[in-house]
Design a protein around this motif. Structure first.
Motif, short mmCIF file in Angstrom:
data_model
loop_
_atom_site.label_atom_id
_atom_site.label_comp_id
_atom_site.label_asym_id
_atom_site.label_seq_id
_atom_site.Cartn_x
_atom_site.Cartn_y
_atom_site.Cartn_z
N ASP A 130 0.82 -1.21 0.00
CA ASP A 130 0.00 0.00 0.00
C ASP A 130 0.85 1.26 0.00
O ASP A 130 0.33 2.36 -0.22
CB ASP A 130 -0.93 0.01 1.22
CG ASP A 130 -2.14 -0.89 1.04
OD1 ASP A 130 -2.26 -1.52 -0.03
OD2 ASP A 130 -2.98 -0.96 1.97
N VAL A 131 2.15 1.10 0.25
CA VAL A 131 3.03 2.26 0.24
C VAL A 131 4.25 2.06 -0.64
O VAL A 131 4.83 3.03 -1.13
CB VAL A 131 3.47 2.63 1.69
CG1 VAL A 131 4.34 1.55 2.28
CG2 VAL A 131 4.19 3.96 1.73
N ALA A 132 4.65 0.82 -0.91
CA ALA A 132 5.90 0.55 -1.61
C ALA A 132 5.70 -0.30 -2.86
O ALA A 132 4.80 -1.14 -2.92
CB ALA A 132 6.88 -0.17 -0.68
N LEU A 133 6.55 -0.08 -3.85
CA LEU A 133 6.65 -0.94 -5.02
C LEU A 133 7.88 -1.82 -4.87
O LEU A 133 8.78 -1.52 -4.07
CB LEU A 133 6.73 -0.11 -6.30
CG LEU A 133 5.51 0.75 -6.63
CD1 LEU A 133 5.75 1.54 -7.93
CD2 LEU A 133 4.25 -0.09 -6.76
N ALA A 134 7.95 -2.89 -5.65
CA ALA A 134 9.06 -3.83 -5.51
C ALA A 134 9.25 -4.63 -6.78
O ALA A 134 8.36 -4.70 -7.63
CB ALA A 134 8.81 -4.77 -4.33
N ARG A 135 10.42 -5.24 -6.90
CA ARG A 135 10.71 -6.20 -7.96
C ARG A 135 11.64 -7.25 -7.39
O ARG A 135 12.53 -6.93 -6.60
CB ARG A 135 11.37 -5.49 -9.15
CG ARG A 135 11.79 -6.38 -10.32
CD ARG A 135 10.62 -6.94 -11.10
NE ARG A 135 9.84 -5.93 -11.76
CZ ARG A 135 10.12 -5.37 -12.94
NH1 ARG A 135 11.21 -5.72 -13.59
NH2 ARG A 135 9.33 -4.47 -13.47
N SER A 136 11.43 -8.48 -7.78
CA SER A 136 12.29 -9.57 -7.34
C SER A 136 12.60 -10.49 -8.51
O SER A 136 11.93 -10.47 -9.53
CB SER A 136 11.62 -10.36 -6.21
OG SER A 136 10.43 -10.98 -6.69
N GLY A 137 13.64 -11.31 -8.34
CA GLY A 137 14.01 -12.25 -9.39
C GLY A 137 15.06 -13.22 -8.93
O GLY A 137 15.57 -13.14 -7.81
#
Length: 649
Positions: free
Chosen positions: A533-540
């Motif tokens: 609700d406050v942060a964006l992210a990416r993982s891999g």
């Protein structure tokens, strides 16, 4: 080409093998570009035909090299990527007219063969294009010599430089079982030197095998601007530009954590990105106006955080320090990336070794409604009891029972009440692996109440799997070359380019919690809410490991995020996913307000043999964003306003 005031426009045409050839054509047709590059060997999803199971999708890290290797050496596969050739067929005429350079790694196992086929088409069409190919990455014929003949000589695993990291069981078993677990492919990650030399000597099309994903972009920028080998800041900037555009549509709307702020039509038929790389190494990430999709600071930042190892990004020709990287919107669909610093590369490069790991299979069984946990516990007990009775339970390398999803309380329909148990098995012996389906069948009429499943259990038929061993190899061991085919096709001019002229050790990766935590009480009243609700992210995926980058937008949010998102907090948010032998590294990128983590271990021996459902680690970031923690109320409700601001760009 020499120095020029204008930025070079480099367009990406592929991020994986399934990307169709029309992307290459579209990048050439719908606007002016100087170079088109394509990364086909980062293929994450691959269509594989299996005699027992028809066509299935294999989710693998760069394993398309390995999947095709045996067929290629038997003469049953061309060795190159079909969608790359498809793009070349469609695009040669327009590439010739517009004088666009093309650099792709779609040569895969046979860059020479694809280059010769391309040259034949160039000749038959009467086009004025010179074709070349880079070689030196394929070390299969030297694999065991390189790996060594004794325990002490065995080639170093990429992660063993970190004494805190534990490798999963059987990681090195193939080194002692060369008959039962033979190597099928061994490819080194080549840099820019062969590609650059080819462009300098007049090649219009350079076909590569396993080069590092960003190497075509760095080489094209270095050629265009005439950079020297030690212009490390500029080379590092181009490395990051290559990283940003190498994954197909990942900077134009795909795999984007903020996709929910956009309407569905904006996310359909996405065009691929373009990097405008300037003489100082800074770049603008953009796209053709005529193609669908969008480029903004969020799509670029998310891709930046994808599959990192920390603040130092490595390539065979340069190290890029992104500690102080900046990502800023300039105008609609134009994002400036700056602040990257460069340093000499390591003397080593990555060596991707794939070998036959044994056999694997899986079963999916469904349960609906009441007492699901007990139902799945019964199913597991039945299988383990029967396998133990048959004396084979301890002969499985992996036997894992995974409850996927949880039933909705007071469900609105039967599907909302239904979840499934994924039973995953691996064994070196095909017959042992085959016992799983047999044990299940003997209990099939003793099932729990309401049991059901698909009627097709072909996934339970054992099939071979490939395991991944990421090693490091000295660049002095390689014979990296560029081979330019004469216009008449009657000779090939080969040049061995040699290792980097200057190198330095990789150094230890940064690992710290924030140095000046904020007083959390100053942020006011809080509420339990998802981190997303406050942060964006990416993982891999990074071999056996998963990376995660989490970022926010305002300074106040950043002070909160960097304080809250410690290594201990991530471990807590991972819940029962966490295992005590895992290890976490953490660092910060202040200018983009990001906290970055690497979690060592979750993917086992790599995604091609991982037991977990999210074998590529792509869902890990979304899982963490869905976890609840105390968030200041004044930060919540931001996505409505975010959607409005994006619409104005």
């Amino acid at each position: 080409m020499g120095s020029t005031q204008r930025a070079v426009r480099i367009a990406n045409c592929s991020g994986a093998e399934p990307d169709p050839g029309r992307h290459m054509y579209n990048q050439a047709k719908y606007g002016q570009v100087d170079v088109i590059t394509g990364d086909y060997l980062a293929g994450k999803l691959k269509a594989v035909r299996n005699s027992d199971q028809g066509v299935m999708l294999m989710a693998n890290l760069e394993v398309n090299l390995a999947n095709n290797a045996e067929a290629y050496h038997r003469g049953e596969h061309t060795g190159w990527i079909p969608t790359c050739w498809e793009g070349i067929e469609m695009s040669l005429d327009i590439i010739n007219v517009k004088r666009i350079k093309l650099v792709v790694n779609g040569g895969c196992l046979n860059p020479k063969g694809l280059a010769e086929k391309t040259h034949e088409m160039v000749t038959s069409k009467g086009l004025d294009l010179t074709v070349a190919y880079a070689e030196g990455d394929d070390l299969l014929d030297r694999a065991y010599d390189i790996l060594g003949t004794s325990t002490e000589e065995k080639l170093e695993h990429l992660d063993t430089v970190n004494a805190n990291v534990q490798l999963v069981k059987d990681t090195k078993a193939f080194l002692d079982d060369r008959g039962g677990m033979p190597i099928v492919s061994t490819n080194a990650y080549l840099g820019i030197r062969a590609i650059r030399r080819g462009l300098d000597e007049g090649a219009d099309i350079v076909i590569c095998g396993r080069v590092a994903d960003a190497s075509p972009v760095i080489a094209a920028a270095a050629w265009w601007h005439g950079w020297a080998d030690d212009n490390f800041d500029q080379l590092a900037g181009a490395l990051i530009a290559g990283h940003l555009i190498e994954c197909s549509t990942y900077t134009t709307g795909a795999n984007f954590a903020g996709f929910h702020t956009h309407d569905i039509p904006e996310l359909l038929d996405l065009g691929l990105p373009i990097a405008e790389i300037e003489a100082n190494g800074e770049c603008i990430i953009t796209k053709h106006e005529a193609l669908n999709g969008f480029v903004d600071a969020d799509t670029v930042t998310c891709q930046l955080l994808y599959e990192l190892q920390g603040t130092i990004y490595l390539n065979s020709d340069v190290k890029a320090d992104i500690t102080n990287i900046r990502v800023e919107n300039e105008s609609k669909d134009r994002v400036r990336v700056s602040g990257v610093k460069g340093a000499p590369p390591p003397s080593t490069t990555k060596l991707a070794v794939f070998y036959k790991g044994g056999y694997q299979c899986e079963l999916l069984v469904n349960a609906t409604g009441y007492a699901t946990a007990k139902k799945f516990a019964l199913q597991e007990a039945q299988l383990r009891h029967k396998l133990k009775e048959w004396g084979v339970l301890d002969k499985f390398d992996v036997l894992d029972f995974q409850w996927v999803g949880r039933p909705e309380a007071n469900p609105s329909c039967q599907l909302a009440s239904t979840t499934y148990l994924r039973i995953f098995a691996q064994a070196k012996d095909k017959a042992i692996c085959g016992k799983l389906l047999a044990a299940w069948a003997t209990n099939v009429m003793q099932h729990f109440s309401g049991f059901h499943s698909t009627m097709d259990h072909r996934t339970a038929i054992p099939r071979e799997f490939l395991a991944f061993y990421p090693a490091v190899i000295s660049q002095n061991e390689l014979e990296e070359s560029i081979n330019i085919i004469s216009k008449k096709g009657d000779n090939v001019h080969k040049t061995i380019v040699g290792p980097p002229k200057k190198s330095e050790p990789i150094g230890e990766r940064e690992n710290y919690n924030t140095t000046s935590p904020a007083d959390l009480s100053t942020f006011g009243e809080t509420a339990m809410a998802p981190l997303g609700d406050v942060a964006l992210a990416r993982s891999g995926d990074k071999g056996a490991n998963v990376n995660l980058g989490v970022y926010v937008h305002t300074q106040e949010e950043w002070d909160w995020l960097r304080t809250v998102m410690t290594r201990k907090k991530l471990q807590e948010l991972m819940g029962t996913t966490w295992e005590d032998w895992f290890y976490i590294e953490r660092c910060e990128m202040v200018e983009i307000k990001a906290v970055h983590f690497v979690v060592y271990g979750p993917l086992g021996r790599g995604c091609s043999s991982s037991k977990i459902l999210d074998a590529l680690g792509k869902g890990f970031g979304e899982f963490i964003r869905d976890r609840h923690l105390e968030i200041p109320k004044k930060f919540l409700g931001k996505w409505e306003s975010q959607a409005g601001s994006l619409a104005k760009l």
